[in-house]
Design a protein around this motif. Sequence first.
Motif, PDB file in Angstrom:
ATOM      1  N   SER A 106      -5.766  13.118   0.458  1.00  0.00           N
ATOM      2  CA  SER A 106      -6.362  12.599  -0.772  1.00  0.00           C
ATOM      3  C   SER A 106      -6.250  11.083  -0.848  1.00  0.00           C
ATOM      4  CB  SER A 106      -5.722  13.245  -2.000  1.00  0.00           C
ATOM      5  OG  SER A 106      -4.344  12.924  -2.085  1.00  0.00           O
ATOM      6  N   ALA A 107      -5.175  10.509  -0.274  1.00  0.00           N
ATOM      7  CA  ALA A 107      -5.035   9.051  -0.238  1.00  0.00           C
ATOM      8  C   ALA A 107      -6.111   8.438   0.642  1.00  0.00           C
ATOM      9  CB  ALA A 107      -3.649   8.667   0.276  1.00  0.00           C
ATOM     10  N   ILE A 108      -6.375   9.047   1.783  1.00  0.00           N
ATOM     11  CA  ILE A 108      -7.425   8.552   2.674  1.00  0.00           C
ATOM     12  C   ILE A 108      -8.786   8.629   1.987  1.00  0.00           C
ATOM     13  CG2 ILE A 108      -8.687   9.051   4.803  1.00  0.00           C
ATOM     14  CD1 ILE A 108      -6.005   9.941   6.017  1.00  0.00           C
ATOM     15  N   LYS A 109      -9.057   9.769   1.369  1.00  0.00           N
ATOM     16  CA  LYS A 109     -10.347   9.923   0.691  1.00  0.00           C
ATOM     17  C   LYS A 109     -10.513   8.900  -0.418  1.00  0.00           C
ATOM     18  CE  LYS A 109     -13.306  13.310  -1.637  1.00  0.00           C
ATOM     19  NZ  LYS A 109     -13.494  14.752  -1.969  1.00  0.00           N
ATOM     20  N   GLU A 110      -9.478   8.688  -1.209  1.00  0.00           N
ATOM     21  CA  GLU A 110      -9.558   7.722  -2.301  1.00  0.00           C
ATOM     22  C   GLU A 110      -9.775   6.308  -1.768  1.00  0.00           C
ATOM     23  OE1 GLU A 110      -7.216   6.873  -6.509  1.00  0.00           O
ATOM     24  OE2 GLU A 110      -6.968   8.744  -5.382  1.00  0.00           O
ATOM     25  N   GLY A 111      -9.103   5.984  -0.661  1.00  0.00           N
ATOM     26  CA  GLY A 111      -9.307   4.678  -0.057  1.00  0.00           C
ATOM     27  C   GLY A 111     -10.727   4.489   0.424  1.00  0.00           C
ATOM     28  N   LEU A 112     -11.280   5.501   1.089  1.00  0.00           N
ATOM     29  CA  LEU A 112     -12.649   5.415   1.589  1.00  0.00           C
ATOM     30  C   LEU A 112     -13.657   5.311   0.444  1.00  0.00           C
ATOM     31  CD1 LEU A 112     -12.456   8.046   4.476  1.00  0.00           C
ATOM     32  CD2 LEU A 112     -12.692   5.565   4.728  1.00  0.00           C
ATOM     33  N   LEU A 113     -13.428   6.045  -0.616  1.00  0.00           N
ATOM     34  CA  LEU A 113     -14.345   5.991  -1.763  1.00  0.00           C
ATOM     35  C   LEU A 113     -14.287   4.641  -2.471  1.00  0.00           C
ATOM     36  CD1 LEU A 113     -13.837   9.542  -3.327  1.00  0.00           C
ATOM     37  CD2 LEU A 113     -15.751   8.742  -1.959  1.00  0.00           C
ATOM     38  N   ASN A 114     -13.165   3.932  -2.334  1.00  0.00           N
ATOM     39  CA  ASN A 114     -13.020   2.617  -2.961  1.00  0.00           C
ATOM     40  C   ASN A 114     -13.422   1.469  -2.038  1.00  0.00           C
ATOM     41  OD1 ASN A 114     -11.563   2.528  -5.793  1.00  0.00           O
ATOM     42  ND2 ASN A 114     -10.707   4.270  -4.679  1.00  0.00           N
ATOM     43  N   ALA A 115     -13.762   1.782  -0.798  1.00  0.00           N
ATOM     44  CA  ALA A 115     -14.112   0.737   0.167  1.00  0.00           C
ATOM     45  C   ALA A 115     -15.430   0.067  -0.198  1.00  0.00           C
ATOM     46  CB  ALA A 115     -14.195   1.341   1.564  1.00  0.00           C
ATOM     47  N   CYS A 116     -15.474  -1.235  -0.039  1.00  0.00           N
ATOM     48  CA  CYS A 116     -16.648  -2.017  -0.427  1.00  0.00           C
ATOM     49  C   CYS A 116     -17.577  -2.341   0.742  1.00  0.00           C
ATOM     50  CB  CYS A 116     -16.217  -3.342  -1.065  1.00  0.00           C
ATOM     51  SG  CYS A 116     -15.325  -3.172  -2.618  1.00  0.00           S
ATOM     52  N   HIS A 117     -17.099  -2.185   1.957  1.00  0.00           N
ATOM     53  CA  HIS A 117     -17.829  -2.732   3.090  1.00  0.00           C
ATOM     54  C   HIS A 117     -18.572  -1.674   3.904  1.00  0.00           C
ATOM     55  CE1 HIS A 117     -16.395  -6.571   2.035  1.00  0.00           C
ATOM     56  NE2 HIS A 117     -15.163  -6.432   2.510  1.00  0.00           N
ATOM     57  N   GLU A 118     -19.274  -2.153   4.897  1.00  0.00           N
ATOM     58  CA  GLU A 118     -20.161  -1.311   5.700  1.00  0.00           C
ATOM     59  C   GLU A 118     -19.395  -0.296   6.538  1.00  0.00           C
ATOM     60  OE1 GLU A 118     -23.606  -2.012   9.154  1.00  0.00           O
ATOM     61  OE2 GLU A 118     -22.356  -3.672   8.449  1.00  0.00           O
ATOM     62  N   TYR A 119     -18.343  -0.757   7.165  1.00  0.00           N
ATOM     63  CA  TYR A 119     -17.513   0.096   7.992  1.00  0.00           C
ATOM     64  C   TYR A 119     -16.125   0.230   7.373  1.00  0.00           C
ATOM     65  CZ  TYR A 119     -21.124  -1.007  11.460  1.00  0.00           C
ATOM     66  OH  TYR A 119     -22.318  -1.185  12.103  1.00  0.00           O
ATOM     67  N   ALA A 120     -15.477   1.351   7.681  1.00  0.00           N
ATOM     68  CA  ALA A 120     -14.094   1.546   7.238  1.00  0.00           C
ATOM     69  C   ALA A 120     -13.283   2.052   8.414  1.00  0.00           C
ATOM     70  CB  ALA A 120     -14.023   2.532   6.078  1.00  0.00           C
ATOM     71  N   LEU A 121     -12.028   1.666   8.433  1.00  0.00           N
ATOM     72  CA  LEU A 121     -11.106   2.132   9.471  1.00  0.00           C
ATOM     73  C   LEU A 121      -9.829   2.616   8.799  1.00  0.00           C
ATOM     74  CD1 LEU A 121     -10.446   0.821  12.949  1.00  0.00           C
ATOM     75  CD2 LEU A 121      -8.464   1.059  11.451  1.00  0.00           C
ATOM     76  N   VAL A 122      -9.404   3.804   9.163  1.00  0.00           N
ATOM     77  CA  VAL A 122      -8.186   4.411   8.613  1.00  0.00           C
ATOM     78  C   VAL A 122      -7.115   4.410   9.684  1.00  0.00           C
ATOM     79  CG1 VAL A 122      -7.169   6.518   7.673  1.00  0.00           C
ATOM     80  CG2 VAL A 122      -9.504   5.866   7.029  1.00  0.00           C
ATOM     81  N   MET A 123      -5.921   3.976   9.340  1.00  0.00           N
ATOM     82  CA  MET A 123      -4.801   3.997  10.281  1.00  0.00           C
ATOM     83  C   MET A 123      -3.496   4.144   9.521  1.00  0.00           C
ATOM     84  SD  MET A 123      -4.624  -0.045  11.399  1.00  0.00           S
ATOM     85  CE  MET A 123      -3.120   0.186  12.368  1.00  0.00           C
ATOM     86  N   ASP A 124      -2.474   4.634  10.212  1.00  0.00           N
ATOM     87  CA  ASP A 124      -1.150   4.738   9.612  1.00  0.00           C
ATOM     88  C   ASP A 124      -0.539   3.349   9.476  1.00  0.00           C
ATOM     89  OD1 ASP A 124      -1.493   7.462   9.651  1.00  0.00           O
ATOM     90  OD2 ASP A 124      -0.172   7.822  11.363  1.00  0.00           O
ATOM     91  N   CYS A 125       0.374   3.211   8.543  1.00  0.00           N
ATOM     92  CA  CYS A 125       1.020   1.904   8.366  1.00  0.00           C
ATOM     93  C   CYS A 125       2.498   1.964   8.753  1.00  0.00           C
ATOM     94  CB  CYS A 125       0.856   1.409   6.937  1.00  0.00           C
ATOM     95  SG  CYS A 125       1.507   2.504   5.676  1.00  0.00           S
ATOM     96  N   ASP A 126       2.817   2.877   9.683  1.00  0.00           N
ATOM     97  CA  ASP A 126       4.199   2.989  10.143  1.00  0.00           C
ATOM     98  C   ASP A 126       4.410   2.380  11.519  1.00  0.00           C
ATOM     99  OD1 ASP A 126       2.847   4.799  11.713  1.00  0.00           O
ATOM    100  OD2 ASP A 126       3.857   6.574  10.936  1.00  0.00           O
ATOM    101  N   GLY A 127       3.353   1.770  12.077  1.00  0.00           N
ATOM    102  CA  GLY A 127       3.474   1.119  13.368  1.00  0.00           C
ATOM    103  C   GLY A 127       3.098   1.987  14.549  1.00  0.00           C
ATOM    104  N   GLN A 128       2.780   3.256  14.320  1.00  0.00           N
ATOM    105  CA  GLN A 128       2.434   4.132  15.437  1.00  0.00           C
ATOM    106  C   GLN A 128       1.023   3.902  15.948  1.00  0.00           C
ATOM    107  OE1 GLN A 128       3.843   8.117  13.750  1.00  0.00           O
ATOM    108  NE2 GLN A 128       5.047   8.008  15.624  1.00  0.00           N
ATOM    109  N   HIS A 129       0.165   3.339  15.105  1.00  0.00           N
ATOM    110  CA  HIS A 129      -1.188   2.992  15.524  1.00  0.00           C
ATOM    111  C   HIS A 129      -1.264   1.481  15.740  1.00  0.00           C
ATOM    112  CE1 HIS A 129      -2.678   6.726  13.122  1.00  0.00           C
ATOM    113  NE2 HIS A 129      -2.257   7.052  14.334  1.00  0.00           N
TER     114      HIS A 129
END
Length: 373
Positions: free
Chosen positions: A82-105
């Motif tokens: 649900s966090a990913i979906k909410e982030g994508l729905l709030n994105a303003c730009h043409e492309y979006a990229l989802v990644m973890d913020c724990d350093g594994q990506h």
Amino acid sequence: MNQCFEMAETASLSIILPAFNERDNICTIIESIINLSLQCKLEIIVVDDDSPDGTSEVVLALARQYSFIRLVRRVGRSGLSSAIKEGLLNACHEYALVMDCDGQHPTSVIKQAISHLRDKDLDLVVGSRFLQGSVINGLTNDRESASTFANFLAKKSLSKRYRYLTDYMSGFFAVDLKQAMPIIRSVDVNGFKFLYELLAKSNGALLVGEVPLIFEKRLHGSSKLDIAVAWDFLLSFLHSISLKLIPRRAISFALVGLSGVFVQLFSVFILTNTLSYSFQSSLPIAVILAATSNYLINNILTFRFARLNGLKLIKGLTKFLLVSSLPFLANIGLASAYYEHISSNELIAQLLGIIFAFTWNYVASSKFVWNTP
């Protein structure tokens, strides 16, 4: 510093970072993204589930320094999908990229993923842990084996058009929002992995590519993987192979009910064979034990988003037993009648009562115990 993010001719990018208790990692990841000097219009959206460790406060401090950083702080809502979906729905730009913020990506893959997305005219690009050229440093042997098995099952349950993919469970992916947004809006956020649910919902309609990913160890903290995550994957898999005709929550309720079957059968066996109870006298005790077991497991898994605790847990059990009273009596009555008048087969007698009780229990419990539609 903002000069690094001037608008290129065709590219604009939103980077979504779902977070929970990532205070010690979030600065490092955001600074690493900034240091890439991406030549495009950029926004970084951190979706934080009201982390008690102060993750939001760290992000707010960065947002005051950099105008392209945005914080979405969620209160009363939680979950990675649900966090990913909410982030994508709030994105303003043409492309979006989802990644973890724990350093594994590693942030170094961002440019490659976006270039692949644009140059190949794709709808979605996945950072794969299992593609040729990938390196896995951040998984134990057990977790790597579990991921491999999960990907095997995912391949069997998704559209044949996605059979060439190697990592359906990745948390790193880039997407063309114009093409994918209608599907993103329909994704079930109760699912196991957002990417898997997105692919399942698209039914083969997306053009998807992959880039190799170097999967590192976490910088700080511990993995969020637990029994609920494994349970969600099982539900997602069964939901897909049932052609999404059966609601995920009903599948979960049924699986928990199946565990209750074993509790009841085992209890009757112990009472009749060890304690010398008659079948008729042991059956009510076994049914109550099974119902209590079902209630506690459903509270932990099926209805964990509305989980009851403390005194509410006790009250909920009372409601659950009351709600279950009709099928409870039918369970005992039907099983006993079958046993006495038709056949002395204890197994069939019990299964008849259990099957009769399921539908009522699911519908009534959802509404009156956990107050969900």
